[in-house]
Design an enzyme around this catalytic site. Structure first.
Site, PDB file in Angstrom:
ATOM      1  N   SER A 182      26.274   0.427   5.728  1.00 31.45           N
ATOM      2  CA  SER A 182      26.819   0.810   4.420  1.00 31.45           C
ATOM      3  C   SER A 182      25.697   0.911   3.393  1.00 31.45           C
ATOM      4  O   SER A 182      24.809   1.744   3.542  1.00 31.45           O
ATOM      5  CB  SER A 182      27.896  -0.199   3.996  1.00 31.45           C
ATOM      6  OG  SER A 182      28.529   0.206   2.807  1.00 31.45           O
ATOM      7  N   HIS A 209      29.436   4.183   5.503  1.00 28.27           N
ATOM      8  CA  HIS A 209      30.436   4.281   4.435  1.00 28.27           C
ATOM      9  C   HIS A 209      29.999   5.329   3.412  1.00 28.27           C
ATOM     10  O   HIS A 209      29.094   5.111   2.618  1.00 28.27           O
ATOM     11  CB  HIS A 209      30.597   2.928   3.736  1.00 28.27           C
ATOM     12  CG  HIS A 209      31.186   1.875   4.628  1.00 28.27           C
ATOM     13  ND1 HIS A 209      31.075   0.538   4.355  1.00 28.27           N
ATOM     14  CD2 HIS A 209      31.895   1.973   5.786  1.00 28.27           C
ATOM     15  CE1 HIS A 209      31.686  -0.153   5.302  1.00 28.27           C
ATOM     16  NE2 HIS A 209      32.192   0.698   6.182  1.00 28.27           N
ATOM     17  N   ASP A 305      33.164  -5.230   6.948  1.00 26.24           N
ATOM     18  CA  ASP A 305      33.568  -4.218   7.909  1.00 26.24           C
ATOM     19  C   ASP A 305      32.653  -4.319   9.129  1.00 26.24           C
ATOM     20  O   ASP A 305      31.431  -4.389   9.001  1.00 26.24           O
ATOM     21  CB  ASP A 305      33.468  -2.820   7.295  1.00 26.24           C
ATOM     22  CG  ASP A 305      34.043  -1.750   8.209  1.00 26.24           C
ATOM     23  OD1 ASP A 305      34.913  -2.084   9.039  1.00 26.24           O
ATOM     24  OD2 ASP A 305      33.632  -0.579   8.077  1.00 26.24           O
TER      25      ASP A 305
END
Length: 384
Positions: A182, A209, A305
């Site tokens: 991310s 992401h 995540d």
């Protein structure tokens, strides 16, 4: 207190950004700039801790401002402020690969109260991650200084102790590598993927992401720098070696099977933990047989995540690696996996290309790729 400069060519957005920042504790807006040239002058003058930098401006755009202040030796943290356009995606992605800390999207439907709250929430989230990183850097610097002083006092040169478990690639064989990443991802991936050999035999799937358009731009930029083929994944794409497939922004990517062979499935399934694409979604879609031959890699990023996905892979006999705290832009996602006891090994960013290059496949078939497949933003129909 983070001293901040707001840069935007819109007087409305300059006010909105200032108001949003003023709503965040420990932020002081020391100046504003309405164009790129003025921004460079004020950033060099004030040397702020943080700059919110508009992507599209007359004169110098956000990427050109970033390049110029770096050339002048100003290493302030930069958060790009981008519109959801192909041009905004291109400039933002390049800025991230050159070291911008992160980006936020401008509201796309006016400047009502709801959009203001969304913008303020996005800023707070980035600033929280930035503060955590700064504390980690300061703590590491103090520890290093203390170790230096102690060594000097004892006149004994000792090698610092470490508990880091380095990946063992001598006997490792995998049929799939999955990377979850991310904040700081575009820069980290630009250090890794272009250094993979052209014959890298193991399929590599990446969840970064990012919103729509941004992943396609990142894939295109990486493909131009890399020996392997890099593309934004599309529905039905074969999971194959010599290729890196990046989950499309705004969609979920999974692994399914067609005629017994693994393929990518792209869908509009709901977000998980506010992530779409989601690392957990991808990893948990891998069936037990393939998961036992999967290497899950969690790299720099905010949140958790990937935690559930790594649990899925690990319980089925796969391996999990995490990026070291010292080389993460934000040590969030890897920390969650590490703290849960799921990480088999930890790597520094510069080590990863070599480690991946040493891996051997177990059984996956690598098809011949005459040319790079065409990239698409939406599910459906890429052929090889």
């Amino acid at each position: 207190m983070l001293r901040t400069i707001v840069v935007d060519d819109s007087i409305i957005f300059r006010k909105v950004m200032r108001d949003a920042l003023s709503d965040v504790p420990d932020i002081q807006v020391v100046d504003i700039a309405k164009d790129g040239v003025t921004a460079v002058e004020k950033i060099v003058q004030h040397k702020p801790d943080l700059v919110t930098l508009d992507v599209e401006m007359p004169g110098l755009n956000g990427l050109e401002v970033l390049k110029e202040i770096r050339k002048r030796g100003v290493n302030t943290n930069v958060i790009m402020v981008s519109s959801l356009t192909s041009r905004g995606a291109e400039v933002t992605t390049q800025a991230l690969s050159r070291g911008a800390f992160d980006f936020i999207l401008k509201p796309d439907s006016g400047l009502g109260e709801e959009n203001f709250r969304t913008l303020a929430s996005a800023i707070r989230e980035r600033l929280s991650a930035l503060s955590q990183r700064n504390r980690r850097v300061e703590s590491a610097a103090l520890a290093s200084k203390s170790a230096t002083v102690n060594t000097a006092r004892s006149h004994v040169a000792t090698k610092p102790s470490t508990q880091r478990r380095v990946p063992d690639t001598a006997t490792q064989q995998f049929d799939l590598v999955v990377i979850g990443i991310s904040t700081g991802g575009p820069k980290a991936l630009s250090h890794v993927i272009p250094r993979l050999p052209s014959e890298f035999p193991i399929p590599l799937l990446v969840v970064q992401h990012m919103p729509p358009m941004f992943t396609a731009t990142m894939a295109r930029n990486l493909d131009g720098q890399s020996n392997v083929s890099v593309l934004e994944a599309s529905d039905g794409l074969p999971v194959a070696g010599r290729r890196v497939a990046i989950a499309p922004g705004g969609y979920q990517m999974a692994v399914s099977k067609s005629a017994g062979s693994p393929i990518v499935k792209v869908s509009d399934a709901p977000a998980i933990k506010s992530c779409k694409p989601s690392v957990d979604y991808l990893m948990k879609s891998i069936d037990a047989e393939l998961a036992s031959r999967t290497l899950a890699i969690i790299m720099t990023g905010m949140g958790d995540d990937g935690l559930d996905g790594c649990t899925h892979v690990k319980q089925r006999g796969g391996q999990v690696w995490t990026q070291s705290a010292e080389t993460c832009t934000v040590y969030g996602m890897p920390k969650q996996v590490q703290d849960a006891g799921l990480s088999d090994a930890t790597f520094d960013l510069d080590e990863l290309p070599m480690l991946l290059s040493r891996l051997k496949p177990r059984s996956i078939v690598t098809p011949r790729l005459a040319t790079n497949p065409l990239m698409t933003n939406l599910p459906g129909g890429t052929t090889v």
